[in-house]
Design a protein around this motif. Structure first.
Motif, PDB file in Angstrom:
ATOM      1  N   LYS A 146       5.224  42.212  50.268  1.00  0.00           N
ATOM      2  CA  LYS A 146       6.216  41.047  50.515  1.00  0.00           C
ATOM      3  C   LYS A 146       7.400  41.301  49.492  1.00  0.00           C
ATOM      4  CE  LYS A 146       3.436  37.874  52.203  1.00  0.00           C
ATOM      5  NZ  LYS A 146       2.868  36.031  52.295  1.00  0.00           N
ATOM      6  N   LEU A 147       8.775  40.889  49.506  1.00  0.00           N
ATOM      7  CA  LEU A 147       9.914  40.513  49.263  1.00  0.00           C
ATOM      8  C   LEU A 147       9.628  39.770  48.115  1.00  0.00           C
ATOM      9  CD1 LEU A 147      12.774  40.484  51.585  1.00  0.00           C
ATOM     10  CD2 LEU A 147      12.259  42.890  49.881  1.00  0.00           C
ATOM     11  N   ALA A 148       9.069  38.652  48.193  1.00  0.00           N
ATOM     12  CA  ALA A 148       8.753  37.839  47.144  1.00  0.00           C
ATOM     13  C   ALA A 148       7.310  37.967  46.201  1.00  0.00           C
ATOM     14  CB  ALA A 148       9.411  36.782  47.199  1.00  0.00           C
ATOM     15  N   GLU A 149       7.395  37.795  45.068  1.00  0.00           N
ATOM     16  CA  GLU A 149       5.928  37.518  44.376  1.00  0.00           C
ATOM     17  C   GLU A 149       5.272  36.192  45.394  1.00  0.00           C
ATOM     18  OE1 GLU A 149       3.252  39.399  42.054  1.00  0.00           O
ATOM     19  OE2 GLU A 149       5.152  40.928  43.773  1.00  0.00           O
ATOM     20  N   ASP A 150       4.734  35.759  45.039  1.00  0.00           N
ATOM     21  CA  ASP A 150       4.136  34.072  45.282  1.00  0.00           C
ATOM     22  C   ASP A 150       2.840  33.807  44.497  1.00  0.00           C
ATOM     23  OD1 ASP A 150       1.997  35.863  46.298  1.00  0.00           O
ATOM     24  OD2 ASP A 150       1.441  34.911  48.426  1.00  0.00           O
ATOM     25  N   GLY A 151       2.590  34.270  43.494  1.00  0.00           N
ATOM     26  CA  GLY A 151       1.796  34.593  42.979  1.00  0.00           C
ATOM     27  C   GLY A 151      -0.706  34.095  43.011  1.00  0.00           C
ATOM     28  N   PHE A 176      21.805  43.945  31.662  1.00  0.00           N
ATOM     29  CA  PHE A 176      20.474  43.507  32.039  1.00  0.00           C
ATOM     30  C   PHE A 176      19.856  43.795  33.367  1.00  0.00           C
ATOM     31  CE2 PHE A 176      18.046  39.924  34.597  1.00  0.00           C
ATOM     32  CZ  PHE A 176      16.952  39.799  33.563  1.00  0.00           C
ATOM     33  N   ALA A 177      18.850  44.871  33.324  1.00  0.00           N
ATOM     34  CA  ALA A 177      18.543  45.178  34.762  1.00  0.00           C
ATOM     35  C   ALA A 177      17.423  44.713  35.607  1.00  0.00           C
ATOM     36  CB  ALA A 177      18.929  46.706  34.558  1.00  0.00           C
ATOM     37  N   GLN A 178      17.690  44.339  36.787  1.00  0.00           N
ATOM     38  CA  GLN A 178      16.518  44.017  37.035  1.00  0.00           C
ATOM     39  C   GLN A 178      15.583  45.745  38.265  1.00  0.00           C
ATOM     40  OE1 GLN A 178      16.857  40.119  38.774  1.00  0.00           O
ATOM     41  NE2 GLN A 178      18.817  40.321  37.841  1.00  0.00           N
ATOM     42  N   ILE A 179      14.693  45.131  38.081  1.00  0.00           N
ATOM     43  CA  ILE A 179      13.368  46.002  39.773  1.00  0.00           C
ATOM     44  C   ILE A 179      13.142  44.725  40.507  1.00  0.00           C
ATOM     45  CG2 ILE A 179      12.016  47.495  39.905  1.00  0.00           C
ATOM     46  CD1 ILE A 179      14.157  49.028  38.232  1.00  0.00           C
ATOM     47  N   SER A 180      13.341  45.571  42.257  1.00  0.00           N
ATOM     48  CA  SER A 180      12.499  44.842  42.878  1.00  0.00           C
ATOM     49  C   SER A 180      10.513  44.849  42.849  1.00  0.00           C
ATOM     50  CB  SER A 180      12.880  45.363  44.488  1.00  0.00           C
ATOM     51  OG  SER A 180      13.840  44.915  44.505  1.00  0.00           O
ATOM     52  N   THR A 181      10.332  43.848  42.527  1.00  0.00           N
ATOM     53  CA  THR A 181       8.745  43.923  42.575  1.00  0.00           C
ATOM     54  C   THR A 181       8.129  44.369  43.571  1.00  0.00           C
ATOM     55  OG1 THR A 181       8.677  42.007  43.666  1.00  0.00           O
ATOM     56  CG2 THR A 181       8.991  41.933  41.283  1.00  0.00           C
ATOM     57  N   TYR A 182       8.371  44.427  44.686  1.00  0.00           N
ATOM     58  CA  TYR A 182       8.317  45.191  45.889  1.00  0.00           C
ATOM     59  C   TYR A 182       7.541  46.378  45.667  1.00  0.00           C
ATOM     60  CZ  TYR A 182      12.067  46.996  48.391  1.00  0.00           C
ATOM     61  OH  TYR A 182      12.984  47.164  49.212  1.00  0.00           O
ATOM     62  N   LYS A 183       8.732  47.606  45.625  1.00  0.00           N
ATOM     63  CA  LYS A 183       9.163  48.394  44.482  1.00  0.00           C
ATOM     64  C   LYS A 183       7.851  48.553  43.730  1.00  0.00           C
ATOM     65  CE  LYS A 183      10.789  51.415  46.354  1.00  0.00           C
ATOM     66  NZ  LYS A 183      10.840  51.925  48.332  1.00  0.00           N
ATOM     67  N   TYR A 230      11.364  37.482  38.127  1.00  0.00           N
ATOM     68  CA  TYR A 230      13.670  35.815  38.507  1.00  0.00           C
ATOM     69  C   TYR A 230      13.125  36.058  39.804  1.00  0.00           C
ATOM     70  CZ  TYR A 230      14.208  37.369  33.814  1.00  0.00           C
ATOM     71  OH  TYR A 230      13.932  37.268  32.962  1.00  0.00           O
ATOM     72  N   VAL A 231      13.562  34.728  40.782  1.00  0.00           N
ATOM     73  CA  VAL A 231      13.416  34.125  41.788  1.00  0.00           C
ATOM     74  C   VAL A 231      14.938  34.411  42.406  1.00  0.00           C
ATOM     75  CG1 VAL A 231      12.907  32.825  43.913  1.00  0.00           C
ATOM     76  CG2 VAL A 231      11.038  33.682  41.798  1.00  0.00           C
ATOM     77  N   HIS A 232      14.854  34.990  43.362  1.00  0.00           N
ATOM     78  CA  HIS A 232      16.267  34.962  43.780  1.00  0.00           C
ATOM     79  C   HIS A 232      16.209  34.208  45.457  1.00  0.00           C
ATOM     80  CE1 HIS A 232      17.594  38.012  40.464  1.00  0.00           C
ATOM     81  NE2 HIS A 232      16.752  38.738  40.683  1.00  0.00           N
ATOM     82  N   VAL A 233      16.964  33.305  45.297  1.00  0.00           N
ATOM     83  CA  VAL A 233      17.240  32.326  46.972  1.00  0.00           C
ATOM     84  C   VAL A 233      18.339  32.854  47.741  1.00  0.00           C
ATOM     85  CG1 VAL A 233      16.777  30.482  47.882  1.00  0.00           C
ATOM     86  CG2 VAL A 233      15.430  30.844  46.390  1.00  0.00           C
ATOM     87  N   MET A 234      18.511  34.036  48.683  1.00  0.00           N
ATOM     88  CA  MET A 234      19.300  33.916  49.025  1.00  0.00           C
ATOM     89  C   MET A 234      20.369  33.035  50.026  1.00  0.00           C
ATOM     90  SD  MET A 234      19.312  37.194  48.830  1.00  0.00           S
ATOM     91  CE  MET A 234      18.591  36.781  46.907  1.00  0.00           C
ATOM     92  N   ILE A 235      21.306  33.057  50.507  1.00  0.00           N
ATOM     93  CA  ILE A 235      21.847  31.825  51.988  1.00  0.00           C
ATOM     94  C   ILE A 235      20.881  31.353  52.399  1.00  0.00           C
ATOM     95  CG2 ILE A 235      23.344  33.468  52.962  1.00  0.00           C
ATOM     96  CD1 ILE A 235      25.657  31.062  51.873  1.00  0.00           C
ATOM     97  N   ASP A 236      20.218  32.575  53.114  1.00  0.00           N
ATOM     98  CA  ASP A 236      19.331  32.129  54.468  1.00  0.00           C
ATOM     99  C   ASP A 236      18.427  31.683  53.969  1.00  0.00           C
ATOM    100  OD1 ASP A 236      18.583  34.778  54.241  1.00  0.00           O
ATOM    101  OD2 ASP A 236      18.870  35.377  55.935  1.00  0.00           O
ATOM    102  N   GLY A 237      17.949  31.491  52.557  1.00  0.00           N
ATOM    103  CA  GLY A 237      16.363  31.165  52.367  1.00  0.00           C
ATOM    104  C   GLY A 237      15.459  32.439  52.291  1.00  0.00           C
ATOM    105  N   GLN A 238      15.700  33.415  52.176  1.00  0.00           N
ATOM    106  CA  GLN A 238      15.033  34.262  51.737  1.00  0.00           C
ATOM    107  C   GLN A 238      15.059  34.170  50.188  1.00  0.00           C
ATOM    108  OE1 GLN A 238      15.140  38.675  53.514  1.00  0.00           O
ATOM    109  NE2 GLN A 238      16.759  37.843  54.497  1.00  0.00           N
ATOM    110  N   ARG A 239      13.097  34.590  50.108  1.00  0.00           N
ATOM    111  CA  ARG A 239      13.037  34.584  48.528  1.00  0.00           C
ATOM    112  C   ARG A 239      13.461  36.517  48.510  1.00  0.00           C
ATOM    113  NH1 ARG A 239      10.680  30.681  45.908  1.00  0.00           N
ATOM    114  NH2 ARG A 239       9.261  32.275  45.245  1.00  0.00           N
ATOM    115  N   HIS A 240      13.187  36.884  46.772  1.00  0.00           N
ATOM    116  CA  HIS A 240      13.381  38.477  46.266  1.00  0.00           C
ATOM    117  C   HIS A 240      13.173  38.228  44.953  1.00  0.00           C
ATOM    118  CE1 HIS A 240      15.504  40.509  49.683  1.00  0.00           C
ATOM    119  NE2 HIS A 240      15.733  39.136  50.257  1.00  0.00           N
ATOM    120  N   THR A 241      12.400  38.787  44.344  1.00  0.00           N
ATOM    121  CA  THR A 241      11.668  38.948  43.312  1.00  0.00           C
ATOM    122  C   THR A 241      11.894  39.993  42.179  1.00  0.00           C
ATOM    123  OG1 THR A 241       9.363  39.725  43.699  1.00  0.00           O
ATOM    124  CG2 THR A 241      10.351  36.932  43.281  1.00  0.00           C
ATOM    125  N   THR A 242      12.347  39.735  41.368  1.00  0.00           N
ATOM    126  CA  THR A 242      12.394  40.872  40.681  1.00  0.00           C
ATOM    127  C   THR A 242      12.052  40.462  38.727  1.00  0.00           C
ATOM    128  OG1 THR A 242      14.485  40.333  39.343  1.00  0.00           O
ATOM    129  CG2 THR A 242      14.469  42.036  41.559  1.00  0.00           C
TER     130      THR A 242
END
Length: 119
Positions: A18-23, A102-109, A79-91
Motif C-alpha cells: 500500500k502507498l499509505a501506512e494505515d497503522g 528535508f528528504a523523504q522516503i516512500s514508506t512502501y519502498k 508524513y501523510v501526503h494527500v493528492m488532489i484526487d484523494g490518494q494518500r501516500h506516506t513517507t
C-alpha cells in the motif's frame, strides 16, 4: 470519452504494498530505515551542501521508549501526503544536520524491502 475511475489510497497497491501506512502493522522504526539505506546503498551526501554523514531522522516520542538501549530505535514519524484526487501516500523523513534540507522516503519502498527479507 470515458473518465478513469477514482480510487482511494486503500485501492492503490504497488507490487502488493500500500502507498499509505494505515497503522495496521508494526510501526516502521529507525533501524528499519537504516537497514533499507544500507541495502540500497543510499548515499549519505546532502544534495544541498557539503555534508556527508549521519542525518537526523524524524522520530516519534513514545512514552517509556526514550531511555536506555531501545531509545535509538524509536518509531519513525510518518508524513501523510494527500493528492488532489484523494490518494494518500506516506513517507518517512530526515533532515541534513548542516543545512536543514528535508528528504523523504516512500514508506512502501521500506515495506517492500522488508518483505523481500522475510520481515
Amino acid at each position: 470519452m470515458t473518465e478513469p475511475p477514482m480510487h482511494s489510497s486503500d485501492d492503490i497497491v504497488l507490487l502488493h504494498y500500500k502507498l499509505a501506512e494505515d497503522g495496521s502493522g508494526d510501526p516502521l522504526r529507525a533501524q528499519d530505515l537504516i537497514d533499507f539505506f544500507v541495502a540500497t546503498n543510499r548515499s549519505p551526501k546532502c544534495p544541498c551542501c557539503p555534508h556527508e554523514g549521519a542525518w537526523d531522522f524524524s522520530l516519534q516520542t513514545v512514552e517509556g521508549e526514550g531511555e536506555g538501549e531501545g531509545s535509538k530505535n524509536l518509531p519513525l514519524s510518518i508524513y501523510v501526503h494527500v493528492m488532489i484526487d484523494g490518494q494518500r501516500h506516506t513517507t518517512a523523513g530526515m533532515t541534513c544536520p548542516k543545512c536543514g534540507h528535508f528528504a523523504q522516503i516512500s514508506t512502501y519502498k521500506i515495506r517492500e524491502f522488508q518483505a523481500s527479507r522475510g520481515k
